[in-house]
Design a protein around this motif. Sequence first.
Motif, PDB file in Angstrom:
ATOM      1  N   PRO A 122       0.820  -1.195   0.000  1.00 27.70           N
ATOM      2  CA  PRO A 122       0.000   0.000   0.000  1.00 27.70           C
ATOM      3  C   PRO A 122       0.856   1.248   0.000  1.00 27.70           C
ATOM      4  CG  PRO A 122      -0.742  -1.579   1.679  1.00 27.70           C
ATOM      5  CD  PRO A 122       0.562  -2.081   1.145  1.00 27.70           C
ATOM      6  N   GLY A 123       0.282   2.315  -0.559  1.00 27.86           N
ATOM      7  CA  GLY A 123       1.025   3.561  -0.672  1.00 27.86           C
ATOM      8  C   GLY A 123       1.448   4.116   0.673  1.00 27.86           C
ATOM      9  N   GLN A 124       2.682   4.557   0.775  1.00 27.92           N
ATOM     10  CA  GLN A 124       3.201   5.105   2.008  1.00 27.92           C
ATOM     11  C   GLN A 124       3.107   6.632   1.954  1.00 27.92           C
ATOM     12  OE1 GLN A 124       4.164   3.286   4.573  1.00 27.92           O
ATOM     13  NE2 GLN A 124       3.792   1.380   3.476  1.00 27.92           N
ATOM     14  N   PRO A 125       2.984   7.285   3.101  1.00 28.80           N
ATOM     15  CA  PRO A 125       2.964   8.746   3.101  1.00 28.80           C
ATOM     16  C   PRO A 125       4.248   9.314   2.521  1.00 28.80           C
ATOM     17  CG  PRO A 125       2.273   7.862   5.234  1.00 28.80           C
ATOM     18  CD  PRO A 125       2.807   6.708   4.444  1.00 28.80           C
ATOM     19  N   GLN A 126       4.110  10.357   1.732  1.00 28.54           N
ATOM     20  CA  GLN A 126       5.270  10.968   1.092  1.00 28.54           C
ATOM     21  C   GLN A 126       5.881  12.036   1.990  1.00 28.54           C
ATOM     22  OE1 GLN A 126       3.318  12.152  -2.653  1.00 28.54           O
ATOM     23  NE2 GLN A 126       4.679  10.743  -3.696  1.00 28.54           N
ATOM     24  N   ASP A 127       7.181  12.141   1.915  1.00 28.36           N
ATOM     25  CA  ASP A 127       7.907  13.152   2.664  1.00 28.36           C
ATOM     26  C   ASP A 127       8.030  14.392   1.782  1.00 28.36           C
ATOM     27  OD1 ASP A 127       9.463  14.640   4.309  1.00 28.36           O
ATOM     28  OD2 ASP A 127      11.222  13.339   4.248  1.00 28.36           O
ATOM     29  N   PHE A 128       7.090  15.321   1.935  1.00 30.60           N
ATOM     30  CA  PHE A 128       7.057  16.494   1.069  1.00 30.60           C
ATOM     31  C   PHE A 128       8.200  17.451   1.369  1.00 30.60           C
ATOM     32  CE2 PHE A 128       2.846  15.156  -0.166  1.00 30.60           C
ATOM     33  CZ  PHE A 128       2.734  15.637  -1.451  1.00 30.60           C
ATOM     34  N   SER A 129       8.747  17.405   2.558  1.00 29.21           N
ATOM     35  CA  SER A 129       9.907  18.255   2.827  1.00 29.21           C
ATOM     36  C   SER A 129      11.084  17.865   1.941  1.00 29.21           C
ATOM     37  CB  SER A 129      10.286  18.162   4.304  1.00 29.21           C
ATOM     38  OG  SER A 129      10.631  16.823   4.642  1.00 29.21           O
ATOM     39  N   LYS A 130      11.283  16.567   1.740  1.00 30.32           N
ATOM     40  CA  LYS A 130      12.344  16.093   0.851  1.00 30.32           C
ATOM     41  C   LYS A 130      11.989  16.383  -0.605  1.00 30.32           C
ATOM     42  CE  LYS A 130      15.153  12.022  -0.200  1.00 30.32           C
ATOM     43  NZ  LYS A 130      15.053  12.221  -1.659  1.00 30.32           N
ATOM     44  N   ASP A 183      14.161  18.634  -3.215  1.00 29.41           N
ATOM     45  CA  ASP A 183      14.593  18.169  -4.539  1.00 29.41           C
ATOM     46  C   ASP A 183      14.090  19.096  -5.638  1.00 29.41           C
ATOM     47  OD1 ASP A 183      15.799  16.046  -3.286  1.00 29.41           O
ATOM     48  OD2 ASP A 183      14.141  14.646  -3.665  1.00 29.41           O
ATOM     49  N   GLU A 184      12.851  19.550  -5.518  1.00 27.19           N
ATOM     50  CA  GLU A 184      12.306  20.450  -6.537  1.00 27.19           C
ATOM     51  C   GLU A 184      13.013  21.795  -6.519  1.00 27.19           C
ATOM     52  OE1 GLU A 184      10.267  21.520  -9.759  1.00 27.19           O
ATOM     53  OE2 GLU A 184      10.298  19.533  -8.831  1.00 27.19           O
ATOM     54  N   LYS A 185      13.423  22.247  -5.337  1.00 29.05           N
ATOM     55  CA  LYS A 185      14.193  23.493  -5.236  1.00 29.05           C
ATOM     56  C   LYS A 185      15.519  23.355  -5.983  1.00 29.05           C
ATOM     57  CE  LYS A 185      16.535  26.385  -1.790  1.00 29.05           C
ATOM     58  NZ  LYS A 185      17.899  25.976  -2.183  1.00 29.05           N
ATOM     59  N   ASP A 186      16.194  22.220  -5.808  1.00 30.92           N
ATOM     60  CA  ASP A 186      17.444  21.994  -6.541  1.00 30.92           C
ATOM     61  C   ASP A 186      17.211  21.937  -8.047  1.00 30.92           C
ATOM     62  OD1 ASP A 186      18.737  21.890  -4.118  1.00 30.92           O
ATOM     63  OD2 ASP A 186      18.675  19.696  -3.978  1.00 30.92           O
ATOM     64  N   ASN A 187      16.126  21.300  -8.452  1.00 29.02           N
ATOM     65  CA  ASN A 187      15.822  21.214  -9.879  1.00 29.02           C
ATOM     66  C   ASN A 187      15.553  22.588 -10.483  1.00 29.02           C
ATOM     67  OD1 ASN A 187      16.046  18.419  -9.808  1.00 29.02           O
ATOM     68  ND2 ASN A 187      13.876  18.105  -9.399  1.00 29.02           N
ATOM     69  N   LEU A 188      14.844  23.419  -9.729  1.00 32.12           N
ATOM     70  CA  LEU A 188      14.579  24.772 -10.229  1.00 32.12           C
ATOM     71  C   LEU A 188      15.862  25.577 -10.356  1.00 32.12           C
ATOM     72  CD1 LEU A 188      11.302  25.830  -8.365  1.00 32.12           C
ATOM     73  CD2 LEU A 188      11.626  25.622 -10.832  1.00 32.12           C
ATOM     74  N   GLU A 189      16.725  25.452  -9.370  1.00 29.68           N
ATOM     75  CA  GLU A 189      17.976  26.219  -9.418  1.00 29.68           C
ATOM     76  C   GLU A 189      18.884  25.762 -10.560  1.00 29.68           C
ATOM     77  OE1 GLU A 189      19.547  25.676  -5.535  1.00 29.68           O
ATOM     78  OE2 GLU A 189      18.420  27.357  -4.652  1.00 29.68           O
ATOM     79  N   LEU A 190      18.757  24.507 -10.971  1.00 34.03           N
ATOM     80  CA  LEU A 190      19.592  23.991 -12.059  1.00 34.03           C
ATOM     81  C   LEU A 190      18.945  24.160 -13.438  1.00 34.03           C
ATOM     82  CD1 LEU A 190      20.826  20.661 -10.421  1.00 34.03           C
ATOM     83  CD2 LEU A 190      22.127  22.769 -10.728  1.00 34.03           C
ATOM     84  N   THR A 191      17.728  24.666 -13.485  1.00 36.38           N
ATOM     85  CA  THR A 191      17.036  24.821 -14.767  1.00 36.38           C
ATOM     86  C   THR A 191      17.689  25.920 -15.594  1.00 36.38           C
ATOM     87  OG1 THR A 191      14.942  24.107 -13.790  1.00 36.38           O
ATOM     88  CG2 THR A 191      14.824  25.327 -15.870  1.00 36.38           C
ATOM     89  N   VAL A 192      18.009  25.590 -16.825  1.00 32.00           N
ATOM     90  CA  VAL A 192      18.610  26.559 -17.756  1.00 32.00           C
ATOM     91  C   VAL A 192      17.488  27.200 -18.560  1.00 32.00           C
ATOM     92  CG1 VAL A 192      20.212  26.882 -19.670  1.00 32.00           C
ATOM     93  CG2 VAL A 192      20.725  25.203 -17.873  1.00 32.00           C
ATOM     94  N   HIS A 193      17.418  28.521 -18.531  1.00 32.08           N
ATOM     95  CA  HIS A 193      16.340  29.238 -19.207  1.00 32.08           C
ATOM     96  C   HIS A 193      16.786  29.680 -20.594  1.00 32.08           C
ATOM     97  CE1 HIS A 193      13.903  32.805 -20.273  1.00 32.08           C
ATOM     98  NE2 HIS A 193      12.924  32.119 -19.685  1.00 32.08           N
ATOM     99  N   ARG A 194      15.976  29.335 -21.579  1.00 29.89           N
ATOM    100  CA  ARG A 194      16.193  29.797 -22.958  1.00 29.89           C
ATOM    101  C   ARG A 194      14.846  30.268 -23.494  1.00 29.89           C
ATOM    102  NH1 ARG A 194      19.261  25.006 -22.734  1.00 29.89           N
ATOM    103  NH2 ARG A 194      21.517  25.345 -22.996  1.00 29.89           N
ATOM    104  N   TRP A 195      14.648  31.562 -23.497  1.00 29.44           N
ATOM    105  CA  TRP A 195      13.363  32.124 -23.907  1.00 29.44           C
ATOM    106  C   TRP A 195      13.135  31.868 -25.387  1.00 29.44           C
ATOM    107  CZ3 TRP A 195      11.805  37.883 -24.642  1.00 29.44           C
ATOM    108  CH2 TRP A 195      10.402  37.988 -24.653  1.00 29.44           C
ATOM    109  N   GLU A 196      11.982  31.286 -25.703  1.00 25.19           N
ATOM    110  CA  GLU A 196      11.704  30.897 -27.082  1.00 25.19           C
ATOM    111  C   GLU A 196      11.452  32.094 -27.995  1.00 25.19           C
ATOM    112  OE1 GLU A 196       8.519  28.121 -27.096  1.00 25.19           O
ATOM    113  OE2 GLU A 196       9.755  26.472 -26.339  1.00 25.19           O
TER     114      GLU A 196
END
Length: 225
Positions: A186-194, A198-211
């Motif tokens: 059964p599904g376990q509770p997710q650790d949203f703090s983690k 992780d999403e904060k790190d992904n945002l900081e590593l996102t390379v922006h190229r305006w189309e």
Amino acid sequence: MIMVGVLRHQVTLLIGGEPPKASLKAVKETKALARGIALRTSANHLPLASFNQRKTFLCKAYEDGVYLKNPGASTGTPNPMTDPAGMEVMMDGMKKNMAMIIPQTIIMGWVNYFFSGFVLIKLPFPLTLRFKSMLQRGINTSEMDVAWVSSLSWYFLNLFGLRSIFNIILGEDNAMGGMGMAMGQPGQPQDFSKLFADEKDNLELTVHRWELHNVEKRILKKYRA
């Protein structure tokens, strides 16, 4: 098998009862995480200044735990054995698993006991030897054509292939959607703090190229006479 599947669907609904409604704080956690994912996937559709503004705001919110259910609580996934909500989720999953596994085991044992070694049908198209072990379960012979299907193999083929039939009879959100697949835990509770970290790190590593950068020059270059 179709009648048993319909009965199993009704039993699963009776055991499960009304689906639990998500709290407002839980929805806020999920939507906040989806907001960061949407920003990363659509970053190139925004000007650089707008993207940086949104990224800075979300990164700070993720770091401060603004969107968590309990911002001041200790981080980490709660123990489902001590958390009442987690225990309820586990028990509900176990009951549904039993409703799925018991009838499936009984039918498979019945087919294997009374029709072991039986050959039911022959497929109207040729197959390679790789399909022999899948289509001729319970028949140990090397001379038989691969196109012949044993009773036990026919049971498994129906078990895995009836999902579309159940979708037509019971609807898209039927309890038989995972029929024939390993149920797992059964599904376990997710650790949203983690997840937020992780999403904060992904945002900081996102390379922006305006189309739309230098779009005028690109259009003139593409459609010039």
